[in-house]
Structure formats: structure tokens, C-alpha cells
Design an enzyme around this catalytic site. Sequence first.
Site, PDB file in Angstrom:
ATOM      1  N   PHE A 187      33.190  48.514 -13.015  1.00 41.37           N
ATOM      2  CA  PHE A 187      32.186  47.499 -13.373  1.00 41.37           C
ATOM      3  C   PHE A 187      32.595  46.087 -12.964  1.00 41.37           C
ATOM      4  O   PHE A 187      31.762  45.200 -12.858  1.00 41.37           O
ATOM      5  CB  PHE A 187      31.935  47.524 -14.895  1.00 41.37           C
ATOM      6  N   CYS A 238      41.870  43.711 -12.091  1.00 39.93           N
ATOM      7  CA  CYS A 238      43.075  44.538 -11.957  1.00 39.93           C
ATOM      8  C   CYS A 238      44.243  43.707 -11.454  1.00 39.93           C
ATOM      9  O   CYS A 238      45.375  44.163 -11.477  1.00 39.93           O
ATOM     10  CB  CYS A 238      42.820  45.706 -11.027  1.00 39.93           C
ATOM     11  N   SER A 247      39.984  52.936 -13.876  1.00 38.03           N
ATOM     12  CA  SER A 247      41.159  53.001 -14.751  1.00 38.03           C
ATOM     13  C   SER A 247      42.096  54.133 -14.307  1.00 38.03           C
ATOM     14  O   SER A 247      41.675  55.082 -13.637  1.00 38.03           O
ATOM     15  CB  SER A 247      40.706  53.210 -16.194  1.00 38.03           C
ATOM     16  N   LYS A 254      28.728  55.406  -5.702  1.00 42.16           N
ATOM     17  CA  LYS A 254      28.413  55.666  -7.117  1.00 42.16           C
ATOM     18  C   LYS A 254      28.987  54.484  -7.893  1.00 42.16           C
ATOM     19  O   LYS A 254      30.154  54.475  -8.267  1.00 42.16           O
ATOM     20  CB  LYS A 254      29.058  56.988  -7.554  1.00 42.16           C
ATOM     21  N   GLU A 275      28.042  52.678 -14.028  1.00 43.07           N
ATOM     22  CA  GLU A 275      26.747  52.737 -14.718  1.00 43.07           C
ATOM     23  C   GLU A 275      26.469  51.434 -15.465  1.00 43.07           C
ATOM     24  O   GLU A 275      25.340  51.199 -15.901  1.00 43.07           O
ATOM     25  CB  GLU A 275      26.696  53.926 -15.681  1.00 43.07           C
ATOM     26  N   GLU A 277      46.898  48.052 -20.872  1.00 40.42           N
ATOM     27  CA  GLU A 277      45.959  47.251 -20.086  1.00 40.42           C
ATOM     28  C   GLU A 277      44.847  46.809 -21.034  1.00 40.42           C
ATOM     29  O   GLU A 277      43.942  47.589 -21.345  1.00 40.42           O
ATOM     30  CB  GLU A 277      45.378  48.052 -18.915  1.00 40.42           C
TER      31      GLU A 277
HETATM   32  P1  NAD Z   1      36.460  53.357 -15.415  1.00 39.37           P
HETATM   33  O1  NAD Z   1      37.634  54.172 -15.016  1.00 39.37           O
HETATM   34  O2  NAD Z   1      35.927  53.510 -16.787  1.00 39.37           O
HETATM   35  O3  NAD Z   1      35.209  53.687 -14.444  1.00 39.37           O
HETATM   36  C1  NAD Z   1      35.345  53.660 -13.050  1.00 39.37           C
HETATM   37  C2  NAD Z   1      34.316  54.608 -12.436  1.00 39.37           C
HETATM   38  O4  NAD Z   1      34.591  55.946 -12.880  1.00 39.37           O
HETATM   39  C3  NAD Z   1      32.887  54.315 -12.856  1.00 39.37           C
HETATM   40  O5  NAD Z   1      32.047  54.489 -11.741  1.00 39.37           O
HETATM   41  C4  NAD Z   1      32.600  55.324 -13.957  1.00 39.37           C
HETATM   42  O6  NAD Z   1      31.248  55.721 -13.978  1.00 39.37           O
HETATM   43  C5  NAD Z   1      33.485  56.502 -13.574  1.00 39.37           C
HETATM   44  N1  NAD Z   1      34.050  57.218 -14.718  1.00 39.37           N
HETATM   45  C6  NAD Z   1      34.339  56.717 -15.950  1.00 39.37           C
HETATM   46  N2  NAD Z   1      34.913  57.669 -16.720  1.00 39.37           N
HETATM   47  C7  NAD Z   1      34.985  58.786 -15.959  1.00 39.37           C
HETATM   48  C8  NAD Z   1      35.501  60.099 -16.194  1.00 39.37           C
HETATM   49  N3  NAD Z   1      36.043  60.449 -17.346  1.00 39.37           N
HETATM   50  N4  NAD Z   1      35.429  60.993 -15.176  1.00 39.37           N
HETATM   51  C9  NAD Z   1      34.898  60.651 -13.984  1.00 39.37           C
HETATM   52  N5  NAD Z   1      34.400  59.423 -13.715  1.00 39.37           N
HETATM   53  C10 NAD Z   1      34.443  58.501 -14.688  1.00 39.37           C
HETATM   54  O7  NAD Z   1      36.811  51.843 -15.079  1.00 39.37           O
HETATM   55  P2  NAD Z   1      35.977  50.542 -15.459  1.00 39.37           P
HETATM   56  O8  NAD Z   1      36.088  50.298 -16.929  1.00 39.37           O
HETATM   57  O9  NAD Z   1      34.633  50.581 -14.840  1.00 39.37           O
HETATM   58  O10 NAD Z   1      36.809  49.433 -14.668  1.00 39.37           O
HETATM   59  C11 NAD Z   1      37.965  48.835 -15.169  1.00 39.37           C
HETATM   60  C12 NAD Z   1      39.202  49.535 -14.665  1.00 39.37           C
HETATM   61  O11 NAD Z   1      39.223  49.533 -13.238  1.00 39.37           O
HETATM   62  C13 NAD Z   1      40.479  48.827 -15.083  1.00 39.37           C
HETATM   63  O12 NAD Z   1      41.424  49.797 -15.455  1.00 39.37           O
HETATM   64  C14 NAD Z   1      40.908  48.083 -13.843  1.00 39.37           C
HETATM   65  O13 NAD Z   1      42.278  47.799 -13.754  1.00 39.37           O
HETATM   66  C15 NAD Z   1      40.492  49.060 -12.795  1.00 39.37           C
HETATM   67  N6  NAD Z   1      40.366  48.423 -11.493  1.00 39.37           N
HETATM   68  C16 NAD Z   1      41.335  48.672 -10.590  1.00 39.37           C
HETATM   69  C17 NAD Z   1      41.280  48.061  -9.360  1.00 39.37           C
HETATM   70  C18 NAD Z   1      42.352  48.300  -8.342  1.00 39.37           C
HETATM   71  O14 NAD Z   1      42.181  47.888  -7.221  1.00 39.37           O
HETATM   72  N7  NAD Z   1      43.439  48.948  -8.677  1.00 39.37           N
HETATM   73  C19 NAD Z   1      40.217  47.202  -9.042  1.00 39.37           C
HETATM   74  C20 NAD Z   1      39.225  46.991  -9.994  1.00 39.37           C
HETATM   75  C21 NAD Z   1      39.308  47.611 -11.232  1.00 39.37           C
END
Ligand code: NAD
Length: 498
Positions: A163, A295, A240, A187, A190, A389
Site C-alpha cells: 500500500f 521500507c 511484509s 495486483k 487492496e 517493524e
Molecule cells: P502486505 O505484506 O500486507 O501486503 C503486500 C501485498 O500482499 C498486497 O498486495 C496484499 O494484498 C498481499 N497480501 C497480504 N497478505 C497476504 C497473504 N497472507 N498472502 C498473500 N498475499 C497477501 O504489506 P503492506 O502492509 O501492503 O505493505 C507494507 C510492508 O511492505 C512493510 O512490511 C514494508 O516494509 C514492505 N515494503 C517493502 C519494500 C521493499 O522494497 N523491501 C517496499 C515497500 C514496502
Amino acid sequence: MSTAIQTLETEPLPQLAPVAHLIGGERVVGRGSRPLELHSPVDGTPLGSVYPADEVIVDEAVRAAQAAFVRWQATPVKERVQPLFRFKQLVEQNIDELSHLITRENGKTPAESEAGLRKGIEVVEYATSMPQMVTGEVLEVSAGVDCYSRRYPLGVAVGITPFNFPAMVPMWMFPLAIACGNTFILKPSEQVPYTAIRLGELLAESGLPPGVFNVLQGDRSTVEALVVHPGVAAVAFVGSSAVARSVHARGTAEGKRVLALGGAKNHLVVMPDADPEITARNVVSSAMGCAGQRCMAASVLIAVGDCDPIIDRIVGVARAVRVGQDMGAIISTKARDRIVGYIERAASSRAALLVDGRSPKVPGKEAGNYVGPTVIDRVTPGEEWACDEIFGPVLSIVRVKTLEEALEIEGRSPYGNAASIYTRDGATAAHFEHRANAGMIGVNIGVPVPREPFGFGGWNASRFGVGDITGRDSISFWTKTKKVTRKWTASAARSWMS
Ligand code: NAD
């Protein structure tokens, strides 16, 4: 956090079009499983409903992308990059509209939204150089025998994004993937579905053929269907660490190429010789920018020796941040409550809560999700504020006596996205650069995002898979190479190879 002051929206905003999937060039509205309701983090106003794509819609999108792949992979690379030149111009021409859309659905300030778009544009520029970057190699390996290599796209590629950067993270992926000849299904999170669709509209306006770029709205269930779909060749994921790890494991078990970037807990080491003013502004900007939802955000400051003047200045700069103006909102009430929980527990612990962001006043946006800058001092390594985090505007300070102790703490983190040092001493900085256990290192820089062609990618639990998501490594990720060994001479063999 930008130092430029840009307020969040105060005017009533136009209605947004219904959230859509984009499949084979068509908007698909209102199809999917149980809808998820969206509210703007800025002020709580309703935005719309997301219908997560189910297995049937996932299959439709994969088939559309497979159909488009037939022509796209056969399109010469010099032609494939032409729409990207136009796309870059269109993003630039529409940057204010896009920035405000990102602000509305994500909650960051317009200046922060624009900064993310500018980084995305840089990747588009890099992708337009693809003809110069995929030229292959040739060598006469034996008398009369040449070996050469050429790159081929993989097929249908999927990008699953978080997000926190609704445009930038997708733009790390699709310009490079499609320039390499793949077709793409995005994708998005959401929680931020609108920006993805707008990018799709601009790509279509740029002349990208239908089906080369598709968008599927959805949540976990959509990801699970995509990652195992036999028509998907590659998956890029950013989110994450727990989800990154499982998407990587699931996708690779299905024989797909997967690169999954995860979460982070970034350490900033501050030496007593660092410039207090520059360091304080930089540290606060890193920790509080995008309300800490980055991140690359500074999360733990390790103060080496007597850093009191610097910490005092950090407190002063953090207190001056105007929530709702210089700093935006937290993505959801759930995320806000989670962050506030960390601050509550710090307040009743033996740590020192130097700046308390639990109850910021944001006039006119009382229904928005806000947490103010928070600084927690005298945290010990191993405590939750030093390890988890938190993903909010919370800076934890750990005090140590030596740089070696600081390096040991940083090195024990299971993550490894970014690490920075603040010092005026070159030898100290060089020692830190070599020893820090992270993929992206900053020296007097709090958000050390590499610029292209240097790739973006961390180490350890911040990345599952090989290579970086942008830069040169990305080309290896989005392509496979074929090696040709050929001999046109009819002369007698002169070596084992001939
Ligand atoms: P998230 O892991 O909750 O969601 C990321 C994506 O995965 C979304 O599209 C979501 O719909 C999907 N998703 C969520 N839960 C899932 C599951 N159980 N199984 C399959 N798909 C699932 O992350 P978020 O809250 O949207 O974003 C924040 C996280 O992203 C933080 O941990 C941040 O550090 C990380 N991030 C990392 C980088 C990087 O380059 N390393 C960059 C941006 C964000």
C-alpha cells in the site's frame, strides 16, 4: 518527509470512478468476491469498494496476458520501448492529478506522492534504454566457432505490491518487465486500488497494446490464485517479510521465478562528531517521512557515545512537524491503533518517551488516521521497539559506547534493507559501509535509495530470491538467456571444440 510544506486536500474532491480490474484493455467493474469498503486515510471519507478477483477472473486475466504475449514477445525491443517514452511524458503531464489521487487513497502528502512518482519515472527512463542493455555477448570460442547469447522474455509476469507506494513500487516492476518482452498483471494492494488503474489508462493512452499490462484488484485470495496459476511464469512481490517469504516459497515450488522483497528495520548509527543540525533534520525526515510507512525509513537510531546535543535537536525538529501538513496519515485505523499500541507500551515502560505522537490534532480531519512523530529513548536491544517493524513515525534510540557495539546490534537484525551512518570521519564511514549487514547503505543519508542503474534490494529477510528489483539485476530477473554455439566453416577440425 519533504521540507516543502504542502497541505493535504481541504477542498471537496470529485467522486472516483468505481474500482475496476483491467483485463485485456477492458475495465471490468463489480466482479469478484465479497467487496471491501475503502475510506480515505486523510479524512475518513468513503472512497469505494474493491471486489477481489477470484480464480475465474484471475484465469481470464492470465489468458488475456498470454494472448498478448504472442505478439509482444515478437515485437523488437526498440519498438517495445516506444510506448514507455510516451508514458513518461503522460505521467509528467498528469503528475499533479496522480499525486492527489495517491494522497487521497494512501494518505501521504502530495509532495511525498510526487516524489514517489519521480522515482518511478526514473525507472521508466531506465527501461527505455533496454535496447542498449540487452545486446548480448559474442565470442569466437574456438577456431571457426562462435558462441553468442540472447535474451528472451519469460511470459506472463505478475507484480504484487504494497500500500505504501501506490505508483512507485509498481513502476519498479512493469516498465522493465514489459520492455523485456513480458506481459504483466499488476495486483496492487487492496488498500490503494485507484492509482494502478490510472497508470493502466495512461499506458493505454501511450499506445501499449491491450493485454500487455493488466490490473487485478484483490487481496490474499487473489495472490494465492495468481501465484499457483500455471500460466504465470514469474512473480515479483513487495510487501511484509512473512508474506514475501510465503509467496517466494509457494511460487518457486510451482517452478516460477520469484523475487520477493520484504519488510525492514533500518538502523541509523550516529557518531558524536556528526553535524547536529544536518543529522537531526535528516534523521527526522527519514523516520517521519510518509508517516514512517517506508521500507527505507529510519527506525532505530544507535547513538554512539555522547550524542545528547544531536538527540536534543532531533527532539526539537520532530516536535516542529505539523501533522496533517508536513506529515500525512496512516493507511488505516487498524494500522494506527497498532502503532499507538507500541507507544502506549513504551509510555508505561522504563524507556523515555521524548516525543509522544499518540494524539495529534489535525483540525478538520478528525476522522483521518493520524499519529504524530514519536521518539523513544533508552530502548535496549531486544525490546519490541528495537526489533519489530512498527511501520509508523516512531524512532527508537539505543545508546551504546562504541561503533563495534552499534555494528553488532545492526548485524543481529533479521532484516537487512538499509543502514546509515552519520559522521564527519571518512575512515569511520568506510568501516561502517563494509561491515553493515544490509543491502543499501547511507553515509549521512537517511533514505539511501540507490538511483538507476544501481538496483533496489535488501538482504536477509528483506529479500527472498536473487538480485535486485530494479537496475541491472532486474534485466536478468525478467529474461532468460539462450546461448548459441555455431560453426559455419567447413574446414577440418582444429581443436576439440571445432
Ligand atoms: P502486505 O505484506 O500486507 O501486503 C503486500 C501485498 O500482499 C498486497 O498486495 C496484499 O494484498 C498481499 N497480501 C497480504 N497478505 C497476504 C497473504 N497472507 N498472502 C498473500 N498475499 C497477501 O504489506 P503492506 O502492509 O501492503 O505493505 C507494507 C510492508 O511492505 C512493510 O512490511 C514494508 O516494509 C514492505 N515494503 C517493502 C519494500 C521493499 O522494497 N523491501 C517496499 C515497500 C514496502
